[in-house]
Design an enzyme around this catalytic site. Structure first.
Site, PDB file in Angstrom:
ATOM      1  N   TYR A  12       0.828  -1.219   0.000  1.00 25.45           N
ATOM      2  CA  TYR A  12       0.000   0.000   0.000  1.00 25.45           C
ATOM      3  C   TYR A  12       0.865   1.273   0.000  1.00 25.45           C
ATOM      4  CZ  TYR A  12      -2.762   3.901   1.331  1.00 25.45           C
ATOM      5  OH  TYR A  12      -3.310   5.152   1.326  1.00 25.45           O
ATOM      6  N   ASP A  55       0.519  17.561  -0.174  1.00 23.25           N
ATOM      7  CA  ASP A  55       0.621  16.645   0.975  1.00 23.25           C
ATOM      8  C   ASP A  55       1.801  16.925   1.902  1.00 23.25           C
ATOM      9  OD1 ASP A  55      -0.407  14.359   2.369  1.00 23.25           O
ATOM     10  OD2 ASP A  55       1.215  13.149   1.555  1.00 23.25           O
ATOM     11  N   CYS A  72      -8.692  14.747   4.629  1.00 21.14           N
ATOM     12  CA  CYS A  72      -9.492  15.870   5.126  1.00 21.14           C
ATOM     13  C   CYS A  72      -9.529  16.999   4.086  1.00 21.14           C
ATOM     14  CB  CYS A  72      -8.941  16.408   6.436  1.00 21.14           C
ATOM     15  SG  CYS A  72      -9.257  15.327   7.837  1.00 21.14           S
ATOM     16  N   HIS A 122       3.333  17.761   7.231  1.00 23.37           N
ATOM     17  CA  HIS A 122       2.228  17.166   6.466  1.00 23.37           C
ATOM     18  C   HIS A 122       1.328  18.302   5.967  1.00 23.37           C
ATOM     19  CE1 HIS A 122      -1.221  13.950   6.526  1.00 23.37           C
ATOM     20  NE2 HIS A 122      -0.617  13.996   5.355  1.00 23.37           N
TER      21      HIS A 122
HETATM   22  C1  OXD Z   1      -2.031  10.010   3.798  1.00 21.73           C
HETATM   23  C2  OXD Z   1      -1.619  10.164   2.388  1.00 21.73           C
HETATM   24  O1  OXD Z   1      -2.479   8.927   4.195  1.00 21.73           O
HETATM   25  O2  OXD Z   1      -1.260  11.291   2.010  1.00 21.73           O
HETATM   26  O3  OXD Z   1      -1.905  11.002   4.543  1.00 21.73           O
HETATM   27  O4  OXD Z   1      -1.623   9.181   1.641  1.00 21.73           O
HETATM   28 MN    MN Z   2      -1.022  12.695   3.619  1.00 29.78          MN
END
Ligand code: OXD
Ligand code: MN
Length: 591
Positions: free
Chosen positions: A203, A281, A256, A232
């Protein structure tokens, strides 16, 4: 065993690959160069092996569908470890294991694990090429799916080896899917060795080691010792009709809406305003010689959540995934296209679900997995910032912390200064989502949206945030947002999506000293007249509810925050203690 490493000059790299091969015993070693020819070859092979299913080239040119093992669909936080010599260095929020024992245990699992398989050597750069922020990683993987995803998510291939030269300063990532047995699945980080060993999962967040493992967990550790931050956070540029662009970084927990916000299309009434995506991200942030905070997106692609992505929620993401995209665990239509819940279209008859089973609306389960994803190159994004590849990055004027909260947290709050903002980030909470295995919808504290990603002691991380301030002559303003507040009947109070532009505009106006705000014991909030609401149909009472501070809710929130800080051992940080005291006193005076 065949190995094309002959031309590789870097001795440390050649030695490490040889050691890993000695342990895992692959039949072949393939060094990825990042070329188009290689992409075509690996894709053909992945299709032949059933790892990728080609989609209809007339509808989705260059796109493929991957179905993962149903037991392997999200990040496994309970199987993710920080392995430091001292437990205390991993801190209260991480799973910890001793490095020597962990290496020994994983070596046992990895022995011969690549027999009959190919080991792909994937060299990659995080950060724009030529940037002082850029760092090199090498992932050794037996997953062709990972190799192809890494090609999208990073600057992969030759360029990384060129940048590395003969240095031994690179992240060493070793990944084997073993037999995808959850009993033999572990994602282990060794910050002192700049190394990650991940086994038993294919994954994304567990297996694309550039992303959460290197660019967040290991990079946050490096940032702590080198004086910078790995966060993040999405990064966006907001361009005004006058052509001035303000850059904002925003931290939200997984799933989110970071990708939606990073690609936001302003509402009709905001003529001339434009949002440009720098990243969706991860942000690496450094203090520039001008005393401002500068950010780059270390990644080169988007690994976004598919369900809920539609022309309404994110028209730019829909365009981004029109071509050259790998979809994982979405549903397939009979004419070779993709479909997911919340796409804004009716499910077509003859749909095949994410497991490959026939699906209809009576099936009683979603057709696409709630954490199904798309992997798309950032250059597909029609609103990609012209600065996304800028080696210097972009100067950040505002930082936003956001969570998913049905109550308590207002639409937007402004901190009085940096350390108040650090308190916002450290104390934030959010309802859990499908991005990680476990129960969905329960509020958990998620400091700076880094709970699953901070690679060292979270209390040291808070101190690091405080210390950064000392070197910032021109710090960004800090805000907290909540798009997800609900009324008593469970309906969202704020329309979200494009309309979030109104909040971003207020933030930019506050940065520029152009907009008003009302002080509350928790922070500054906009009054109705401070927000541009032109063309928005929202009842004044709903807006009031969305922006209100409820005394009872906040007194209980502060108790929970205090309790949480105690559990972490962060209650000893004098600034946090003071913030809680001040907020409490303010609320009590309000009566
Ligand atoms: C997470 C992603 O799970 O960016 O935060 O994939
Ligand atoms: Mn993420």
């Amino acid at each position: 065993m065949t190995n094309q490493a002959n031309g590789v000059k870097n001795r440390a790299l050649a030695r490490w690959v040889a050691e890993a091969a000695e342990l895992t015993r692959p039949d072949r070693i393939v060094w990825c160069d990042g070329s188009e020819e290689e992409k075509a070859r690996l894709t053909r092979e992945a299709v032949a092996r059933g790892v990728l299913i080609p989609l209809n080239p007339a509808r989705r040119p260059g796109c493929y569908l991957h179905r993962s093992n149903p037991n392997d669909v999200a990040r496994s936080e309970h199987l993710t470890f920080i392995c430091t010599p001292n437990k205390d260095d991993a801190g209260p929020t991480n799973n910890w294991a001793a490095p020597d024992e962990t290496y020994a245990r994983l070596r046992g699992w990895l022995k011969g694990s690549m027999q009959g398989r190919t080991m792909y050597v994937v060299p990659y750069v995080m950060g724009p090429l030529g940037s002082p922020f850029a760092k090199v990683g090498i992932e050794l993987t037996d997953s062709i799916y990972v190799a192809l995803n890494m090609r999208i998510m990073t600057r992969m291939g030759r360029a990384a080896l060129d940048l590395l030269g003969d240095s031994d300063d690179f992240n060493r990532g070793l990944h084997s899917t073993l037999d995808l047995d959850p009993e033999r699945r572990l994602i282990c980080h060794f910050p002192q060795d700049n190394a990650v060993w991940s086994v038993g999962s294919g994954y994304g967040g567990n297996a694309l080691l550039s992303k959460k493992c290197f660019a967040l967990r290991i990079a946050s550790y490096l940032g702590h010792s080198e004086g910078w931050l790995a966060e993040h956070m999405l990064i966006l540029g907001l361009e005004s009709p006058r052509g001035e662009t303000t850059y904002i970084a925003a931290a939200f927990p997984s799933a989110c809406g970071k990708t939606n916000l990073a690609m936001l299309l302003p509402p009709q009434s905001f003529k001339g305003w434009r949002v440009h995506t720098v990243g969706d991200d991860i942000a690496w942030l450094r203090i520039g010689p001008d005393g401002r905070l500068w950010a780059v997106n270390p990644e080169a692609g988007f690994f976004g959540v598919a369900p809920g992505t539609s022309t309404k929620s994110n028209a730019n993401a829909m365009k981004t995934v029109e071509h050259d995209t790998i979809f994982t665990n979405v549903a397939a239509t009979p004419d070779g296209d993709v479909w997911w819940e919340g796409m804004g279209t009716e499910p077509p008859p003859g749909l095949v679900d994410w497991r490959g089973q026939p699906w209809n609306p009576q099936s009683g389960q979603p057709a696409a997995h709630p954490n199904s994803r798309f992997t798309a190159p950032m250059t597909n994004n029609p609103v990609l910032s012209p600065k996304a590849e800028d080696p210097q990055g972009v100067p950040i004027s505002a930082i936003i912390f956001g969570g998913r909260r049905a109550s308590t947290v207002p639409l937007v709050l402004e901190a009085s200064d940096w350390s108040h903002g650090v308190f916002f980030g450290a104390s934030m909470g959010s309802e859990t989502t499908a991005a990680a295995t476990g129960k969905v919808g329960v509020v958990r504290r998620d400091p700076m949206a880094m709970l699953p990603f901070c690679g060292y002691n979270i209390v040291d991380y808070f101190v690091h945030w405080h210390e950064i301030a000392g070197r910032l002559r021109n710090p960004p303003k800090i805000f907290e947002v909540n798009w997800f507040r609900k009324d008593r009947d469970g309906a969202f109070l704020w329309p979200g999506y494009s309309e979030n532009m109104r909040v971003l505009k207020w933030i930019v106006d506050r940065v520029e000293g152009r907009a008003g705000a009302e002080p509350t014991p928790i922070g500054m909030v906009p009054r109705k007249e401070d927000l541009n609401l032109a063309g928005l149909d929202i009842a004044p009472d709903r807006l009031r509810q969305a922006t209100s501070i409820d005394r009872g809710e906040w007194l209980s929130e502060l108790n929970q925050i205090e309790e949480y800080f105690k559990r972490l051992g962060a209650d000893s940080l004098p600034d946090f203690e003071r913030r809680i005291k001040l907020a409490r006193e303010g609320l009590e005076q309000r009566g």
